[in-house]
Write a protein that holds these residues in place. Sequence first.
Motif, PDB file in Angstrom:
ATOM      1  N   GLU A  98      55.633  43.948 -57.053  1.00 63.59           N
ATOM      2  CA  GLU A  98      55.421  43.001 -58.146  1.00 63.59           C
ATOM      3  C   GLU A  98      56.538  41.944 -58.220  1.00 63.59           C
ATOM      4  OE1 GLU A  98      55.157  43.367 -62.977  1.00 63.59           O
ATOM      5  OE2 GLU A  98      54.395  45.040 -61.780  1.00 63.59           O
ATOM      6  N   GLU A  99      57.767  42.374 -57.985  1.00 63.82           N
ATOM      7  CA  GLU A  99      58.910  41.458 -58.088  1.00 63.82           C
ATOM      8  C   GLU A  99      58.830  40.357 -57.029  1.00 63.82           C
ATOM      9  OE1 GLU A  99      59.827  45.482 -59.651  1.00 63.82           O
ATOM     10  OE2 GLU A  99      59.018  44.773 -57.755  1.00 63.82           O
ATOM     11  N   MET A 100      58.482  40.735 -55.797  1.00 63.28           N
ATOM     12  CA  MET A 100      58.370  39.750 -54.724  1.00 63.28           C
ATOM     13  C   MET A 100      57.170  38.838 -54.957  1.00 63.28           C
ATOM     14  SD  MET A 100      59.705  38.558 -52.020  1.00 63.28           S
ATOM     15  CE  MET A 100      59.700  38.225 -50.280  1.00 63.28           C
ATOM     16  N   GLN A 101      56.082  39.423 -55.416  1.00 64.54           N
ATOM     17  CA  GLN A 101      54.881  38.636 -55.683  1.00 64.54           C
ATOM     18  C   GLN A 101      55.175  37.525 -56.702  1.00 64.54           C
ATOM     19  OE1 GLN A 101      51.645  41.108 -56.974  1.00 64.54           O
ATOM     20  NE2 GLN A 101      50.123  39.604 -56.384  1.00 64.54           N
ATOM     21  N   LEU A 113      57.236  30.362 -45.769  1.00 62.24           N
ATOM     22  CA  LEU A 113      58.059  31.002 -44.740  1.00 62.24           C
ATOM     23  C   LEU A 113      57.705  32.477 -44.603  1.00 62.24           C
ATOM     24  CD1 LEU A 113      61.525  29.386 -45.556  1.00 62.24           C
ATOM     25  CD2 LEU A 113      60.078  28.919 -43.567  1.00 62.24           C
ATOM     26  N   PHE A 114      57.498  33.152 -45.729  1.00 60.16           N
ATOM     27  CA  PHE A 114      57.160  34.573 -45.689  1.00 60.16           C
ATOM     28  C   PHE A 114      55.807  34.784 -45.003  1.00 60.16           C
ATOM     29  CE2 PHE A 114      55.532  38.551 -47.475  1.00 60.16           C
ATOM     30  CZ  PHE A 114      56.577  39.401 -47.161  1.00 60.16           C
ATOM     31  N   ARG A 121      57.399  42.466 -39.386  1.00 62.06           N
ATOM     32  CA  ARG A 121      58.607  41.965 -40.076  1.00 62.06           C
ATOM     33  C   ARG A 121      58.394  41.971 -41.590  1.00 62.06           C
ATOM     34  NH1 ARG A 121      62.218  39.922 -35.887  1.00 62.06           N
ATOM     35  NH2 ARG A 121      60.915  39.420 -34.207  1.00 62.06           N
ATOM     36  N   LYS A 122      57.187  41.566 -42.012  1.00 60.78           N
ATOM     37  CA  LYS A 122      56.879  41.601 -43.447  1.00 60.78           C
ATOM     38  C   LYS A 122      56.987  43.032 -43.968  1.00 60.78           C
ATOM     39  CE  LYS A 122      53.538  37.822 -43.562  1.00 60.78           C
ATOM     40  NZ  LYS A 122      52.110  37.515 -43.750  1.00 60.78           N
ATOM     41  N   ARG A 123      56.390  43.977 -43.231  1.00 57.19           N
ATOM     42  CA  ARG A 123      56.429  45.380 -43.665  1.00 57.19           C
ATOM     43  C   ARG A 123      57.866  45.866 -43.834  1.00 57.19           C
ATOM     44  NH1 ARG A 123      51.608  46.062 -40.840  1.00 57.19           N
ATOM     45  NH2 ARG A 123      52.660  46.336 -38.869  1.00 57.19           N
ATOM     46  N   SER A 124      58.736  45.514 -42.888  1.00 52.53           N
ATOM     47  CA  SER A 124      60.143  45.941 -42.969  1.00 52.53           C
ATOM     48  C   SER A 124      60.810  45.374 -44.215  1.00 52.53           C
ATOM     49  CB  SER A 124      60.912  45.478 -41.732  1.00 52.53           C
ATOM     50  OG  SER A 124      60.423  46.105 -40.590  1.00 52.53           O
ATOM     51  N   LEU A 125      60.592  44.105 -44.481  1.00 50.81           N
ATOM     52  CA  LEU A 125      61.207  43.467 -45.642  1.00 50.81           C
ATOM     53  C   LEU A 125      60.642  44.042 -46.937  1.00 50.81           C
ATOM     54  CD1 LEU A 125      61.276  39.785 -44.344  1.00 50.81           C
ATOM     55  CD2 LEU A 125      63.207  41.383 -44.476  1.00 50.81           C
ATOM     56  N   LEU A 146      64.300  35.887 -49.705  1.00 50.65           N
ATOM     57  CA  LEU A 146      63.808  34.507 -49.710  1.00 50.65           C
ATOM     58  C   LEU A 146      64.922  33.522 -49.369  1.00 50.65           C
ATOM     59  CD1 LEU A 146      61.298  34.438 -52.698  1.00 50.65           C
ATOM     60  CD2 LEU A 146      60.813  34.397 -50.245  1.00 50.65           C
ATOM     61  N   GLU A 147      66.102  33.758 -49.899  1.00 51.49           N
ATOM     62  CA  GLU A 147      67.229  32.872 -49.585  1.00 51.49           C
ATOM     63  C   GLU A 147      67.578  32.935 -48.104  1.00 51.49           C
ATOM     64  OE1 GLU A 147      69.817  29.947 -49.963  1.00 51.49           O
ATOM     65  OE2 GLU A 147      68.451  30.594 -51.541  1.00 51.49           O
ATOM     66  N   LYS A 148      67.603  34.133 -47.554  1.00 51.85           N
ATOM     67  CA  LYS A 148      67.926  34.283 -46.127  1.00 51.85           C
ATOM     68  C   LYS A 148      66.832  33.698 -45.237  1.00 51.85           C
ATOM     69  CE  LYS A 148      71.154  38.080 -46.465  1.00 51.85           C
ATOM     70  NZ  LYS A 148      71.610  39.330 -45.890  1.00 51.85           N
ATOM     71  N   LEU A 149      65.571  33.802 -45.664  1.00 56.73           N
ATOM     72  CA  LEU A 149      64.488  33.171 -44.904  1.00 56.73           C
ATOM     73  C   LEU A 149      64.723  31.659 -44.828  1.00 56.73           C
ATOM     74  CD1 LEU A 149      61.132  34.842 -46.029  1.00 56.73           C
ATOM     75  CD2 LEU A 149      61.931  34.548 -43.690  1.00 56.73           C
ATOM     76  N   LYS A 150      65.090  31.080 -45.954  1.00 52.73           N
ATOM     77  CA  LYS A 150      65.284  29.620 -46.030  1.00 52.73           C
ATOM     78  C   LYS A 150      66.487  29.161 -45.218  1.00 52.73           C
ATOM     79  CE  LYS A 150      63.348  29.297 -50.644  1.00 52.73           C
ATOM     80  NZ  LYS A 150      63.691  29.030 -52.059  1.00 52.73           N
TER      81      LYS A 150
END
Length: 163
Positions: A98-101, A113-114, A121-125, A146-150
């Motif tokens: 819920e928090e990521m959503q 980006l996600f 990779r998504k599953r791991s994160l 999200l910050e690291k993705l950017k």
Amino acid sequence: MKKTSFTAYLSPIEGPMIHHVIILPEETAQEFRVEKGAVRVICSIENGEEFPCALNPRDGNYVIMASKQLIKKHRLKNDVPFTVTIYPDKKNGLELPEEMQELLLQDEWGAQLFEKLLPGRKRSLLYYIRTGKSVDTRIKRSMEILEKLKTESLHFQKQQKSD
């Protein structure tokens, strides 16, 4: 496909990362068998909390990798039988906490980006986020990802740059 339950045992294996597996009985494996690779399922042990996992092909069987954390949480022992219940994971292990959503709804660039990431990779994160015990921890982890993705500073992004 409906829920399937079976009696299982913890099986020790040789390996650097995984030391135990749960081997599916052949008749159960037949219900889930696919041509190649792992099958994503939702699993519970002794009717406990459900969690996403994979049925991995190994030596002609399907197995569930049993991490130290899983063994400890369910107090599994090598020679003591336990009940496993599995059913297909329609979301392929990619159900968003819920928090990521909520963060992805607020951050269009982060969401783009996600979405471009490979499913593994998504599953791991998402696993990393889900294992946070408190809402605050899950929010913090979601924001960090999200910050690291950017900034392209996730481990695999750094590796891709150096290749």
